[in-house]
Motif scaffolding. Structure first.
Motif, short mmCIF file in Angstrom:
data_model
loop_
_atom_site.label_atom_id
_atom_site.label_comp_id
_atom_site.label_asym_id
_atom_site.label_seq_id
_atom_site.Cartn_x
_atom_site.Cartn_y
_atom_site.Cartn_z
N GLY A 179 0.91 -1.03 -0.19
CA GLY A 179 -0.10 0.16 0.03
C GLY A 179 0.85 1.30 -0.03
N VAL A 180 0.39 2.50 -0.31
CA VAL A 180 1.07 3.50 -0.47
C VAL A 180 0.30 4.88 -0.05
N LEU A 181 0.81 5.90 0.26
CA LEU A 181 0.20 7.02 0.79
C LEU A 181 -1.00 7.39 -0.37
N PRO A 182 -2.09 7.85 0.31
CA PRO A 182 -3.21 8.53 -0.66
C PRO A 182 -2.76 9.59 -1.12
N PRO A 183 -3.46 10.10 -2.32
CA PRO A 183 -2.99 11.18 -3.04
C PRO A 183 -2.81 12.35 -2.30
N GLY A 184 -2.18 13.09 -2.17
CA GLY A 184 -1.98 14.47 -1.53
C GLY A 184 -3.08 15.43 -1.84
N PRO A 185 -2.85 16.60 -1.42
CA PRO A 185 -3.93 17.50 -1.38
C PRO A 185 -3.89 18.11 -2.89
N GLY A 186 -5.06 18.10 -3.58
CA GLY A 186 -5.43 18.70 -4.84
C GLY A 186 -5.35 20.04 -5.00
N PHE A 187 -4.52 21.09 -4.07
CA PHE A 187 -4.55 22.44 -4.29
C PHE A 187 -3.11 22.69 -3.89
N ALA A 188 -2.55 23.96 -3.91
CA ALA A 188 -1.34 24.20 -3.66
C ALA A 188 -1.07 24.18 -2.05
N THR A 189 -0.06 23.72 -1.76
CA THR A 189 0.31 23.61 -0.23
C THR A 189 1.85 23.92 -0.10
N HIS A 190 2.27 24.28 1.16
CA HIS A 190 3.42 24.20 1.94
C HIS A 190 3.48 23.28 2.64
N LEU A 191 4.92 22.42 2.70
CA LEU A 191 4.78 21.38 3.74
C LEU A 191 5.79 21.78 4.98
N THR A 192 5.44 21.53 6.19
CA THR A 192 5.84 22.05 7.32
C THR A 192 6.53 20.60 7.89
N PHE A 193 7.47 20.31 8.37
CA PHE A 193 8.01 19.16 9.11
C PHE A 193 8.89 19.46 10.22
N ALA A 194 8.93 18.44 11.02
CA ALA A 194 9.76 18.43 12.23
C ALA A 194 10.18 16.86 12.52
N ARG A 195 11.76 17.16 12.89
CA ARG A 195 12.26 15.83 13.20
C ARG A 195 12.30 15.62 14.62
N VAL A 213 4.36 19.89 -3.38
CA VAL A 213 4.40 21.07 -2.56
C VAL A 213 5.09 22.31 -3.00
N GLN A 214 4.65 23.44 -3.14
CA GLN A 214 5.34 24.55 -3.44
C GLN A 214 6.58 25.15 -2.50
N GLY A 215 6.64 24.61 -1.42
CA GLY A 215 7.66 24.86 -0.43
C GLY A 215 7.93 23.92 0.75
N VAL A 216 8.86 24.00 1.51
CA VAL A 216 9.21 23.03 2.57
C VAL A 216 9.91 23.92 3.65
N MET A 217 9.38 23.75 4.82
CA MET A 217 10.11 24.63 6.03
C MET A 217 9.81 23.55 7.17
N GLU A 218 11.34 23.48 7.67
CA GLU A 218 11.67 22.65 9.15
C GLU A 218 11.45 23.55 10.19
N ASN A 219 10.69 22.91 11.19
CA ASN A 219 10.46 23.60 12.45
C ASN A 219 11.08 22.55 13.54
N PRO A 220 11.18 23.04 14.72
CA PRO A 220 11.34 22.18 16.08
C PRO A 220 10.01 21.52 16.29
N LEU A 221 10.21 20.21 16.74
CA LEU A 221 9.27 19.24 17.11
C LEU A 221 8.39 19.64 18.10
N PRO A 222 6.88 19.68 18.16
CA PRO A 222 6.38 20.30 19.51
C PRO A 222 6.61 19.07 20.46
N ALA A 223 6.45 19.49 21.81
CA ALA A 223 6.80 18.72 22.96
C ALA A 223 5.99 17.60 22.90
N ASP A 224 4.71 17.73 22.44
CA ASP A 224 3.61 16.40 22.59
C ASP A 224 3.53 15.67 21.55
N SER A 225 4.53 15.93 20.39
CA SER A 225 4.40 14.96 19.37
C SER A 225 4.59 13.47 19.62
#
Length: 301
Positions: A179-195, A213-225
């Protein structure tokens, strides 16, 4: 001043995407401020901004949630909205950023508060996990549980808008047979990720191109993740609409109504301030006994 957006943790306040987007107020939990301090803090926000929209995720400690409701009750004000937001931590932070963007637009506080439910439908939130053995946020089959014990196992999990889980091959590519991930958003998005404590470039190298995605940004991981995803071995991600003009058009396109209970302007089917549904409940048959566990409709005095 624009409507204040508030959170209960500083790590839910992502960097502003532009110089016009205001920050968010961070309401101190009971362990950091007594009730008197919380009342003074909230009163100052109301005096400065007029209205306060606080995001209340389901993972908050019960004491924190009680404090928010207690403060609103003691102040006896209808200018505080407590929004129940059921998104993963990073997705919640992304939604908070969108609400912050909307506060500089010509929307009333009621529209901004009720827009949270609308905007959440357009947020694709998930994580790359090193194990799903304890995950209870999305359905996990017995095979996936068993595979979690394999060395180097990784799972791509989408929690919102629809749950999905895919076992990744050792190379990081989604195995077709599994199985693979379902199709992503059908509209313009930016991707935010945290390690978290997982070393992988799958989100930026594979997921971002696949979702276009039209852009990618990394941020710190939230404490509750780590607690939300039941493992510290993760890379959390959330794709969402970044452009305030698109967000504005999306919200402005929805018909506005007046809450029949508190009078605030709203969009959608529920008021963001008092949580009353847009439509009145059907009239109750006076000769019928209410079903067990269901209260009679509340009437306004």
């Amino acid at each position: 001043m624009p409507t204040a957006i508030a959170v209960t943790s500083a790590d839910l306040v992502l960097p502003a995407p532009d110089r016009h987007t205001p920050g968010a107020a961070v309401l101190r939990p009971p362990g950091e401020a007594d009730l008197e301090g919380a009342l003074a803090e909230t009163t100052a926000l109301l005096e400065r901004h007029g209205h306060l929209v606080a995001v209340v995720p389901p993972w908050l400690p019960a004491a924190t949630v009680r404090r928010l409701h207690t403060v609103r009750a003691i102040l006896e004000t209808d200018r505080i909205a407590l929004l129940d937001v059921d998104l993963p931590p990073l997705g919640t932070a992304v939604l908070v950023r969108q609400l912050r963007q909307l506060t500089v637009c010509d929307f009333s506080p009621g529209v901004i508060a009720s827009a949270a439910r609308l905007l959440s439908h357009y947020i694709y939130a998930g994580a790359l996990l090193g194990t799903v053995a304890k995950l209870d946020r999305v359905p996990v089959g017995l095979k996936a549980h068993a595979r979690s014990w394999s060395p180097g196992a990784q799972f791509a999990v989408l929690a919102h808008p629809a749950p999905h889980l895919a076992k990744l091959a050792a190379s990081g590519q989604a195995a077709a047979a599994q199985g693979v991930l379902p199709p992503g958003p059908g509209f313009a998005t930016h991707l935010t990720f945290a390690r978290g404590a997982l070393s992988s470039d799958w989100v930026t190298a594979e997921l971002a191109p696949a979702w276009q995605v039209q852009g990618v940004m990394e941020n710190p991981l939230p404490a509750d993740s780590a607690r939300w995803w039941a493992t510290p071995k993760l890379v959390e991600f959330a794709a969402a609409i970044p452009d305030v003009s698109v967000l504005y058009q999306l919200v402005a396109s929805v018909r506005r109504e007046e809450c029949r209970w508190c009078g605030f302007e709203l969009i959608g089917d529920r008021c963001g301030f008092c949580a009353a549904p847009l439509a009145a409940p059907p009239p109750e048959d006076p000769g019928r006994t209410p079903a067990r566990g269901h209260a009679r409709p509340r009437t306004r005095s």
